[in-house]
Write a protein that holds these residues in place. Structure first.
Motif, PDB file in Angstrom:
ATOM      1  N   GLY A 538       0.828  -1.201   0.000  1.00 15.34           N
ATOM      2  CA  GLY A 538       0.000   0.000   0.000  1.00 15.34           C
ATOM      3  C   GLY A 538       0.859   1.245   0.000  1.00 15.34           C
ATOM      4  O   GLY A 538       1.888   1.300   0.646  1.00 15.34           O
ATOM      5  N   GLY A 539       0.450   2.234  -0.722  1.00 16.82           N
ATOM      6  CA  GLY A 539       1.256   3.443  -0.829  1.00 16.82           C
ATOM      7  C   GLY A 539       2.544   3.134  -1.564  1.00 16.82           C
ATOM      8  O   GLY A 539       2.618   2.251  -2.432  1.00 16.82           O
ATOM      9  N   HIS A 540       3.598   3.858  -1.180  1.00 16.33           N
ATOM     10  CA  HIS A 540       4.897   3.594  -1.800  1.00 16.33           C
ATOM     11  C   HIS A 540       5.425   2.240  -1.371  1.00 16.33           C
ATOM     12  O   HIS A 540       5.413   1.895  -0.201  1.00 16.33           O
ATOM     13  CB  HIS A 540       5.906   4.686  -1.408  1.00 16.33           C
ATOM     14  CG  HIS A 540       5.695   5.971  -2.150  1.00 16.33           C
ATOM     15  ND1 HIS A 540       5.770   6.066  -3.521  1.00 16.33           N
ATOM     16  CD2 HIS A 540       5.398   7.227  -1.710  1.00 16.33           C
ATOM     17  CE1 HIS A 540       5.541   7.319  -3.904  1.00 16.33           C
ATOM     18  NE2 HIS A 540       5.298   8.037  -2.812  1.00 16.33           N
ATOM     19  N   GLY A 541       5.914   1.462  -2.332  1.00 17.41           N
ATOM     20  CA  GLY A 541       6.520   0.176  -2.034  1.00 17.41           C
ATOM     21  C   GLY A 541       8.031   0.326  -1.916  1.00 17.41           C
ATOM     22  O   GLY A 541       8.562   1.421  -1.767  1.00 17.41           O
ATOM     23  N   GLN A 542       8.721  -0.811  -1.964  1.00 13.98           N
ATOM     24  CA  GLN A 542      10.179  -0.829  -1.903  1.00 13.98           C
ATOM     25  C   GLN A 542      10.686  -1.669  -3.058  1.00 13.98           C
ATOM     26  O   GLN A 542      10.268  -2.820  -3.218  1.00 13.98           O
ATOM     27  CB  GLN A 542      10.663  -1.419  -0.571  1.00 13.98           C
ATOM     28  CG  GLN A 542      10.211  -0.637   0.657  1.00 13.98           C
ATOM     29  CD  GLN A 542      10.693  -1.263   1.947  1.00 13.98           C
ATOM     30  OE1 GLN A 542      11.879  -1.538   2.084  1.00 13.98           O
ATOM     31  NE2 GLN A 542       9.771  -1.481   2.881  1.00 13.98           N
ATOM     32  N   PHE A 543      11.572  -1.089  -3.835  1.00 20.44           N
ATOM     33  CA  PHE A 543      12.072  -1.807  -5.008  1.00 20.44           C
ATOM     34  C   PHE A 543      13.551  -1.470  -5.193  1.00 20.44           C
ATOM     35  O   PHE A 543      13.927  -0.309  -5.345  1.00 20.44           O
ATOM     36  CB  PHE A 543      11.293  -1.406  -6.259  1.00 20.44           C
ATOM     37  CG  PHE A 543      11.651  -2.229  -7.469  1.00 20.44           C
ATOM     38  CD1 PHE A 543      10.884  -3.331  -7.832  1.00 20.44           C
ATOM     39  CD2 PHE A 543      12.775  -1.922  -8.244  1.00 20.44           C
ATOM     40  CE1 PHE A 543      11.223  -4.090  -8.943  1.00 20.44           C
ATOM     41  CE2 PHE A 543      13.121  -2.689  -9.340  1.00 20.44           C
ATOM     42  CZ  PHE A 543      12.341  -3.789  -9.696  1.00 20.44           C
ATOM     43  N   ALA A 544      14.368  -2.525  -5.180  1.00 18.23           N
ATOM     44  CA  ALA A 544      15.804  -2.357  -5.455  1.00 18.23           C
ATOM     45  C   ALA A 544      16.383  -3.713  -5.806  1.00 18.23           C
ATOM     46  O   ALA A 544      16.147  -4.697  -5.107  1.00 18.23           O
ATOM     47  CB  ALA A 544      16.534  -1.763  -4.257  1.00 18.23           C
TER      48      ALA A 544
END
Length: 732
Positions: A538-544
């Motif tokens: 939900g909202g901003h996720g995490q991606f790296a």
């Protein structure tokens, strides 16, 4: 001295403030544990009238070894000052521990004194550590004399002991180590042993009989004179050889009778210069006796032959910023320069500092500048503060006798110096100065401790701070790698005393835990890893996502991070985030929880999201990539290796080298040194030398010493590394 026509009468024994440096004598007693130093101090105090019976002051306590730990352990563990008066002189007698673990207290005594009495047992001989201290004193020209004790032993042989002393202490000139007296023996007992009841003065050829409990002088019978003639002639020749009058020897060999006054004056000058070392005998007083055998002769030697503080060159003095400062030698009217030679905590008056004044005059309630520099590596922070001192006193057992002042050359106890530590300099607040520190041995036995409870944890820091303030031979380490609190000590007895003081003096209960060395990890070969950190909640996720390659580097290289990303696969602003993540993971370790070193980490590729990528996400991805690379690689466990130098007598070189090899050590060289010793250099894993301070002492009978310093980390043998990993898993 004892060969003078008139002996000095004993004074009332009350230690008072000295009025001139010429009336002060500072003497330290040196000898191995059990040689009889403390008993001799008590006998001297009795003869000087300072105690009412052997070793007892008016309140029933002893003048030395009055600490509770000393009572329990039945040995001296600290420096003790016993001031007495004799024939108008104030004699500061410094009793030192004989056990090697307390060599710091011995060094403090040597610093405070102007001459040394070496106490040797007629039944035990001279041990290696006593010989080493003699050589230290010789190197700085400290005047010395030798006292033979335990003459009551059935194995005692004064003549044989003087021969041994001449061989050990007079290696360069045996004729400089000669007796001033010969023992007088009484009738043999049932066991055939003839007790020593008095002394024969070789110069005066007079008898000094102590059999009644008090010294009585008489003339020898004619049949006794031939027995002492040979020893007397040798003594006279030894004295004349050191005389400043070069014609004296020719006159003596020509048959001229040299008058007693000239011989005594030449003897005193040679002793004070540290070129002649008389041998005397002493024994404690029997119950009810007023004087112990040889104590009058010793007191006369100290007052007549040992140098005054005016004859001692003071240690170097600088301003607190390091500029040299010249001072007039031992001037009571000069600028104040004093040194704290011992610090102790009293449950009633707080911190008490034993101080030697080298210049000026110390007075109660004065404000002084306290300077301490150069021991930061042992847990002592540099400090420069002004403090108002409390009362001045002279210790006598547990008593403290108030002094009106303390002049240059004298010693006194100073109360309420809350910041002063052993080795600190006291000077005038408007003219702060700093004395050159004395050499202290490095503590090389680690003692890892932890608080027993939460309540103890709150008091532990303060207790440890007081311990290291009192004892500069103890080093406090807060190891950031192993997260252990480590007290570095000189030996097991030193460690035992530290623990007992923590418990009983500072009320801190601690547990001793196994000491850990600072291990490291590294990659054995090239490996690759991919870190993927993708979450949506939900909202901003995490991606790296990032891909790295890891390769080993030579020892000492640390961690190198290289960016080889092309085409913007990882945006430029997130490349430092990847580096931060892999470095954080490297600090935590990847196999057994030890820091990772000596690798190159190359960032090759990755992916980002225009919205969900962040600094935190790429840090996490970098850490995951390093862990994945480690999972597919062989990880070496690295152990610290120390450069060890051992100074050991030639008789023990083979045993030392064999022992070092058994510790996985590599002997890299040997070097012959003076005094029949060899310097052995080796590289040894630190995990193998945790108790080397204890083991080497046992191996060399206390005659060897060693130094160590970190060299590098190198791979641990596989079988030992696996054992360490198993221990880590068991304690996890």
């Amino acid at each position: 001295m004892g060969d003078k026509a008139n002996a000095h009468p004993g004074a009332a024994g009350r230690a008072t403030a000295a009025d001139h440096p010429a009336s002060v004598r500072n003497v330290v007693l040196v000898g191995h544990s059990g040689s009889g130093k403390t008993t001799l101090v008590e006998a001297l105090a009795l003869t000087a009238g300072a105690v009412n019976r052997a070793g007892r002051v008016e309140d029933g306590g002893t003048v030395s070894d009055y600490d509770e730990i000393e009572h329990r352990q039945q040995r001296s563990v600290q420096l003790s000052l016993v001031p007495v008066e004799w024939g108008g002189y104030k004699i500061n007698i410094l009793d030192t521990p004989g056990y090697a673990d307390f060599v710091g207290e011995l060094r403090a005594g040597l610093r405070a004194a102007d001459a040394a009495l070496f106490v040797v047992s007629a039944s035990d001989g001279v041990d290696g550590s006593t010989r080493m201290v003699w050589e230290e004193c010789a190197a700085v020209g400290m005047p010395r004399a030798i006292v033979v004790t335990h003459l009551e032993s059935a194995r005692a042989d004064f003549t044989d002991m003087t021969r041994i002393c001449a061989e050990v202490f007079g290696a360069d000139d045996p004729d400089a180590v000669l007796p001033l007296y010969l023992p007088l023996h009484g009738a043999p007992g049932p066991d055939g042993h003839a007790p020593v009841t008095g002394l024969t003065g070789l110069l005066t050829q007079k008898l000094f009989d102590y059999s009644s409990g008090e010294r009585k002088e008489s003339e020898p019978s004619p049949d006794q004179l031939p027995a002492i003639e040979e020893a007397r002639n040798r003594l006279i020749e030894g004295i004349i050889a050191e005389s400043e009058d070069e014609t004296l020897m020719d006159r003596y060999l020509g048959g001229e009778e040299i008058d007693l006054k000239t011989l005594v004056e030449d003897l005193e000058r040679a002793v004070a210069r540290g070129t002649f070392f008389p041998v005397l005998a002493a024994a404690p007083a029997a119950d009810g006796a007023k004087q112990g055998l040889g104590t009058v002769e010793l007191l006369e030697l100290v007052t007549g032959g040992f140098p005054t503080p005016l004859e001692r060159e003071a240690p170097g003095v600088t301003t607190v910023d390091g500029r040299p400062r010249e001072l007039k030698l031992c001037d009571p009217d000069g600028p104040l320069v004093a040194e704290v030679v011992k610090t102790a905590s009293d449950p009633y008056v707080g911190r008490v500092s034993l101080v030697r004044v080298f210049s000026g005059t110390l007075r109660p309630d004065a404000t002084v500048h306290v300077s301490g520099h150069g021991l930061a590596d042992r847990g002592h922070e540099d400090h420069d503060v002004d403090e108002r001192i409390g009362a001045l006193s002279a210790p006598f057992g547990k008593q403290q006798r108030v002094l009106s002042h303390c002049i240059a050359g004298d010693l006194a106890c100073v109360a309420k110096l809350n910041r002063a530590e052993t080795g600190d300099t006291l000077s005038a607040k408007d003219d702060p100065l700093l004395m050159e520190p004395w050499e202290m041995p490095d503590p090389l036995l680690p003692l890892a401790i932890q608080a027993h409870s939460k309540a103890d944890e709150d008091k532990l820091s303060q207790g440890l701070g007081r311990l290291v303030a009192e004892d500069p031979t103890m080093r406090l380490e807060q190891n950031q790698d192993t997260h252990q609190v480590v007290l570095w000590c000189l030996g097991e007895a030193h460690a035992d005393v530290a623990l007992e003081r923590l418990r009983n003096r500072y009320g801190v209960q601690v547990d001793v835990v196994p000491h850990k060395v600072s291990l490291r990890e590294t990659f054995a070969g090239r490996s690759a890893g991919r870190g993927r950190h993708v979450k949506q909640s939900g909202g901003h996720g995490q991606f790296a996502i990032c891909a790295i390659e890891v390769e080993p580097l030579p020892g000492g290289s640390g961690i190198e991070f290289v960016d080889k990303v092309v085409g913007g696969a990882v945006p430029r602003q997130f490349i430092p985030s990847v580096e931060k993540g892999v470095r954080a993971q490297a600090a935590k370790g990847v196999a057994a929880g030890h820091p990772l070193i000596d690798i190159r980490i190359t960032l090759l590729d990755g992916k980002a999201h225009s919205v969900d990528s962040s600094d935190a996400a790429f840090q996490t991805a970098g850490a995951l990539a390093l862990r994945e690379a480690a999972a597919d690689a062989t990880i070496h466990l690295l152990e610290p290796v120390a450069e060890v130098t051992v100074l050991v007598g030639d008789d023990y070189v083979g045993s030392v080298m064999s022992d070092l090899s058994g510790r996985r050590g590599r002997v890299v060289g040997t070097e012959q040194t003076a005094g029949g010793r060899t310097l052995v250099r080796a590289e040894v894993p630190e995990i193998e030398i945790g108790r080397y301070a204890v083991d080497l002492r046992s191996l060399s009978h206390g005659t060897a010493r060693f130094d160590r310093r970190y060299a590098r980390h190198e791979p641990m043998p596989p079988q030992i590394a696996e054992r360490v990993r198993e221990q880590t898993r068991d304690t996890a």
